[in-house]
Motif scaffolding. Sequence first.
Motif, mmCIF file in Angstrom:
data_model
loop_
_atom_site.group_PDB
_atom_site.id
_atom_site.type_symbol
_atom_site.label_atom_id
_atom_site.label_comp_id
_atom_site.label_asym_id
_atom_site.label_seq_id
_atom_site.Cartn_x
_atom_site.Cartn_y
_atom_site.Cartn_z
ATOM 1 N N SER A 259 -21.611 -24.132 12.260
ATOM 2 C CA SER A 259 -20.188 -23.847 12.076
ATOM 3 C C SER A 259 -19.922 -22.406 11.652
ATOM 4 C CB SER A 259 -19.592 -24.802 11.033
ATOM 5 O OG SER A 259 -20.282 -24.685 9.797
ATOM 6 N N GLY B 62 -20.034 -32.216 14.354
ATOM 7 C CA GLY B 62 -20.169 -31.625 15.682
ATOM 8 C C GLY B 62 -20.601 -32.582 16.760
ATOM 9 N N PRO C 198 -20.383 -26.286 23.196
ATOM 10 C CA PRO C 198 -20.127 -24.896 22.815
ATOM 11 C C PRO C 198 -18.780 -24.404 23.323
ATOM 12 C CG PRO C 198 -22.365 -25.133 23.624
ATOM 13 C CD PRO C 198 -21.676 -26.435 23.909
ATOM 14 N N LYS C 199 -18.118 -23.607 22.544
ATOM 15 C CA LYS C 199 -16.776 -23.151 22.911
ATOM 16 C C LYS C 199 -16.797 -22.064 23.978
ATOM 17 C CE LYS C 199 -16.496 -19.580 19.309
ATOM 18 N NZ LYS C 199 -15.749 -19.105 18.114
ATOM 19 N N VAL D 15 -22.509 -24.724 17.408
ATOM 20 C CA VAL D 15 -21.744 -25.959 17.243
ATOM 21 C C VAL D 15 -21.848 -26.394 15.786
ATOM 22 C CG1 VAL D 15 -21.490 -28.384 17.894
ATOM 23 C CG2 VAL D 15 -22.143 -26.690 19.623
ATOM 24 N N ARG D 16 -20.726 -26.722 15.201
ATOM 25 C CA ARG D 16 -20.673 -27.133 13.799
ATOM 26 C C ARG D 16 -21.598 -28.324 13.513
ATOM 27 N NH1 ARG D 16 -14.437 -28.672 14.352
ATOM 28 N NH2 ARG D 16 -14.675 -26.830 15.706
ATOM 29 N N ASN E 81 -21.044 -17.835 23.171
ATOM 30 C CA ASN E 81 -21.250 -18.421 21.848
ATOM 31 C C ASN E 81 -21.613 -19.900 22.034
ATOM 32 O OD1 ASN E 81 -20.897 -19.648 19.243
ATOM 33 N ND2 ASN E 81 -19.700 -17.863 18.621
ATOM 34 N N GLU F 176 -19.929 -20.589 14.872
ATOM 35 C CA GLU F 176 -18.826 -21.096 15.685
ATOM 36 C C GLU F 176 -17.505 -20.511 15.200
ATOM 37 O OE1 GLU F 176 -16.520 -25.278 16.802
ATOM 38 O OE2 GLU F 176 -18.360 -25.345 15.611
#
Length: 273
Positions: free
Chosen positions: A25, A259, A264-265, A71-72, A68, A28
Motif C-alpha cells: 500500500s 488487497g 495493479p493500478k 497492491v495494498r 506501478n 500503491e
Amino acid sequence: MSVTDRPDETTTAPRWTRYVAVGDSFSEGLWDDPDGRDAPQRGWADQLASHLSLRRTAAGLAPLEYANLAVRGRLLRPILRDQVPAALALEPDLVSVIGGGNDMLRPSVDVDGLADELERTVVRVRATGADVLLGTGFDVRDSPLVRATRARVAVYNTHVWSIARRHGAYVLDLWGMRSLADWRMWAEDRIHLTTDGHTRVAQAALVALGLPPERDDWDDPLAPLPPAPRRDRVLADARWLREHAYPWARRRLQGRSSGDRLRPKRPDPTPLV
C-alpha cells in the motif's frame, strides 16, 4: 542517498527511461486520493515518476515511462515472487522494491530470512542492468499501534543498508525523515500517509536517487500544535479502534487482506506527459 559512487545526477537530466514500482500500500499510494476514494490512489511513487519525467522533457528528452504493480496488503515474499518478475518483464532501468511493513506487524516474522530473499532479488534485478531503489521502514517509536515492531524494523533497516552497499542500490531513508514524526503526516488509520506525507516522501526519493529536491523544506518539521484536550484524544482513539483497528484484526483472523482481488493500478509502462 546513494551508497555507492554514482554519476553526478544533480547537473544532468534523469537518465532513467522506464520506472516500475513494486510493493504494498505504501507504493500503491493508499490514502493519497486527491480525486476521491473511488479513484486510483496517487502516492509518492507516482509523484516521483512525474518529477523524473518533467525533468527529462525539460531537457529535451523523451518522457519517462512508468508502471506501478504495487497492491495494498501484500507481504514481502509475494511482492518478490510475483511482482518483481512481472516488473522485469517490462524491461525497466529503474525499479523500486519497497515492502516488508506488513510482515513486521507479525511477531513471528523471520526478519533475517526476508532480508536474504530481498538480497537475492536485488542481485537478480541488478543483473539486468537496472538500478534499484530500496526503502527503510519508518521509525514507529511514537505509535501506540505498532511501537512493538520497532526493534524488528530496525534490524530490517540494517539489512537494507548492507544489501544496498553490497550491490550498488539506492536507499529511500524513511527512518531518518524528521517530518514523518508528526501525526499530521499520517492518515486516519495511523498506518498510511496523507497526501502531504506522500509528497514529502517523493522529495526524499529524489534525494535518495542523487537528484535535487523540488522544495528545500521537504523534511522540515511542522510547527508544533498545542496539545489536544484529553477528551478529544479519547474520542479519536475510540473512533480509530472502531473504524480501523477492529476491521484490520478481523481480516487477519479470517486470513484475508485488504488487497484481495485487487489488480495493479498501472500494470503497463506508459509515458508521463
